[in-house]
Design a protein around this motif. Structure first.
Motif, PDB file in Angstrom:
ATOM      1  N   VAL A  86       0.857  -1.182   0.000  1.00 29.86           N
ATOM      2  CA  VAL A  86       0.000   0.000   0.000  1.00 29.86           C
ATOM      3  C   VAL A  86       0.897   1.237   0.000  1.00 29.86           C
ATOM      4  N   THR A  87       0.397   2.317  -0.558  1.00 34.42           N
ATOM      5  CA  THR A  87       1.174   3.558  -0.642  1.00 34.42           C
ATOM      6  C   THR A  87       0.455   4.756  -0.040  1.00 34.42           C
ATOM      7  N   THR A  88      -0.735   4.575   0.478  1.00 38.06           N
ATOM      8  CA  THR A  88      -1.474   5.682   1.086  1.00 38.06           C
ATOM      9  C   THR A  88      -1.817   5.340   2.523  1.00 38.06           C
ATOM     10  N   LEU A  89      -2.019   6.368   3.316  1.00 36.56           N
ATOM     11  CA  LEU A  89      -2.351   6.170   4.724  1.00 36.56           C
ATOM     12  C   LEU A  89      -3.704   5.500   4.883  1.00 36.56           C
ATOM     13  N   GLU A  91      -5.184   3.269   2.926  1.00 39.14           N
ATOM     14  CA  GLU A  91      -5.044   1.821   2.698  1.00 39.14           C
ATOM     15  C   GLU A  91      -4.328   1.151   3.854  1.00 39.14           C
ATOM     16  N   ALA A  92      -3.358   1.834   4.448  1.00 33.79           N
ATOM     17  CA  ALA A  92      -2.611   1.244   5.554  1.00 33.79           C
ATOM     18  C   ALA A  92      -3.487   1.061   6.791  1.00 33.79           C
ATOM     19  N   MET A 102       1.918  -4.975  10.133  1.00 33.19           N
ATOM     20  CA  MET A 102       2.065  -3.719   9.393  1.00 33.19           C
ATOM     21  C   MET A 102       3.549  -3.365   9.306  1.00 33.19           C
ATOM     22  N   VAL A 104       6.160  -0.650   8.085  1.00 36.12           N
ATOM     23  CA  VAL A 104       6.291   0.752   7.678  1.00 36.12           C
ATOM     24  C   VAL A 104       7.732   0.941   7.209  1.00 36.12           C
ATOM     25  N   LEU A 118      -1.694   6.828  12.053  1.00 35.95           N
ATOM     26  CA  LEU A 118      -1.228   5.442  11.969  1.00 35.95           C
ATOM     27  C   LEU A 118      -1.064   4.838  13.351  1.00 35.95           C
ATOM     28  N   VAL A 243       0.724  -6.112   5.575  1.00 39.49           N
ATOM     29  CA  VAL A 243       0.444  -4.872   4.855  1.00 39.49           C
ATOM     30  C   VAL A 243       1.747  -4.083   4.830  1.00 39.49           C
ATOM     31  N   TYR A 245       3.630  -0.959   3.944  1.00 40.17           N
ATOM     32  CA  TYR A 245       3.327   0.453   3.710  1.00 40.17           C
ATOM     33  C   TYR A 245       4.573   1.175   3.208  1.00 40.17           C
ATOM     34  N   ASP A 251       0.361  10.761  -1.759  1.00 39.37           N
ATOM     35  CA  ASP A 251      -0.698  10.444  -0.805  1.00 39.37           C
ATOM     36  C   ASP A 251      -1.391  11.739  -0.370  1.00 39.37           C
TER      37      ASP A 251
END
Length: 425
Positions: A86-89, A91-92, A102, A104, A118, A243, A245, A251
């Protein structure tokens, strides 16, 4: 009307000079540079098109580059663990949960608003959050109660802790950031000067946060070394879903400011107090530029230097132009003589004097101009006009260069006397 046309005609027929080059001259001078820039542009586009397939960047689980993380993603896939990038907050945060890890990749690039959002999503999810290379701009918010210490070089280090994952993996390539916490529910591994580069801290909802000081053990090029693969699989494979990130500048949440004084932040630990004012959360401009653009800028700078060196060469022979003022012959002669003297060019000065004397003597004696500088044609004609046989016209007119200034002056006087005698004979 006649005067106007006459004035306009010379301007229309004036030829191009070095001060006003024609279009063809400008093209000849600039075409090399333009062709080089075109080749550079085409090569860059072609290289970008060829490399735009599987190469996605640093710590990207889709990338097969040496600094990518595709190898660890494939190993996790073989163990039944799915990985979603994922590349957006948004989606994260939507992907958090008790069965999710997760990852990061660059927490320091997140804004204060992104970090706070987050943290709220992960601390109540019950899952695991892995922060890679988290530093002072992000540790205080994403891992409350933890502070970052100065970094250390990456090298093979032993775990020296009771964390099962670290104990089973043994020595790994780690270093970078180090962390400090007072929480009793934590595991501190791979210490340097007493401070760990791997720290695991429990979260209130039953999950945990893992801080990894450096990303090296996740790289494709290092995964097979030491116990890197073992530690990576155990840290990332504790839940069935991952996920991953990768923060992106595109974003929309990166431009949102958010309020830094929410009611649910009042009880946060002092470890993040210095970062919550927003001042320590700023990343430098260079941190936001991909490494490829820096190399591209260096190549363009080198090309500019080479172009400057190329253009600094002589552009050809000097263009003969009319002088703006008339100069007396005596002044021009004296000026040239001073230049010869300054350069100690006695040979050149003597050659000029002899050449001019031979030319004038040939015209006086009826010797063809084409044979004026041929000893066999000119010397006999000159000797026939001399009354004194002690002088050698061959030596005077075709002899060696004078050895010093005095000899040059004597040669000048002798040539003048020779020409005077021929004229008066």
């Amino acid at each position: 009307m006649t005067g106007t046309k006459a004035d306009a005609q010379p301007r229309a027929t004036t030829s191009a000079t070095s001060m006003s080059p024609s279009a063809q001259q400008v093209w000849k001078r600039a075409r090399g540079l333009l062709i080089a820039l075109a080749i550079l542009l085409v090569a860059g586009i072609a290289l970008a098109a060829v490399r735009s397939g599987d190469q996605h960047g640093r710590l990207d689980p889709r990338s097969a580059d040496p600094l990518g993380s595709r190898a660890v993603a494939e190993l996790l896939k073989d163990h039944g663990v799915t990985t979603r990038v994922v590349t957006t907050l948004g989606e994260a945060t939507e992907g958090t949960g008790p069965d999710t890890t997760m990852v990061v990749a660059s927490p320091n690039l997140l804004t204060f608003h992104q970090q706070r959002t987050l943290r709220i999503a992960t601390e109540t999810s019950g899952g695991r959050t892995l922060l890679v290379s988290a530093g002072p701009p992000s540790v205080g918010i994403l891992a409350p109660g933890v502070t970052a210490a100065p970094e250390r070089p990456v090298t093979a280090r032993d775990p020296r802790c009771s964390l099962p994952a670290a104990r089973d993996a043994g020595a790994v390539d780690i270093g970078g950031g180090r962390y400090v916490t007072d929480s009793p529910d934590s595991d501190a591994c791979y210490p340097t000067d007493g401070l760990p580069s791997l720290l695991r801290v429990d979260t209130p909802a039953g999950g945990d946060t893992v801080l990894l000081g450096s990303p090296d053990l996740l790289y494709n090029e290092r995964l097979a070394k030491q116990g890197n693969a073992s530690l990576a699989l155990q840290l990332l494979g504790s839940r069935p879903h991952i996920v991953w990130y990768l923060p992106s500048l595109s974003d929309p949440s990166a431009t949102e400011s958010g309020s830094g004084s929410g009611g649910d932040n009042s009880g946060e630990s002092t470890g993040g107090s210095e970062d919550q004012d927003g001042g320590g959360n700023e990343s430098s401009f260079l941190d936001l530029i991909p490494s490829g653009w820096l190399w591209g800028t260096l190549q363009l700078a080198l090309a500019a230097v080479l172009a400057a060196v190329w253009r600094s060469r002589r552009l050809g022979p000097v263009v003969a132009e009319r002088l703006p003022v008339a100069i007396r012959a005596s002044e021009a002669t004296e000026g040239r003589a001073r230049l010869y003297r300054k350069a100690n060019a006695r040979d050149r000065a003597a050659s000029v004097l002899r050449t001019e004397t031979r030319t004038r003597l040939a015209s006086l004696l009826g010797v063809p101009p084409s044979e004026a500088h041929t000893p066999e044609a000119l010397v006999p004609a000159v000797s026939a006009q001399l009354s004194d046989d002690s002088r050698d016209p061959r030596t005077l007119l075709f002899g060696p260069a004078p050895a010093d200034d005095a000899a040059l002056i004597r040669l000048t006087d002798q040539l003048d006397a020779l020409e005077r005698e021929v004229r008066t004979s």
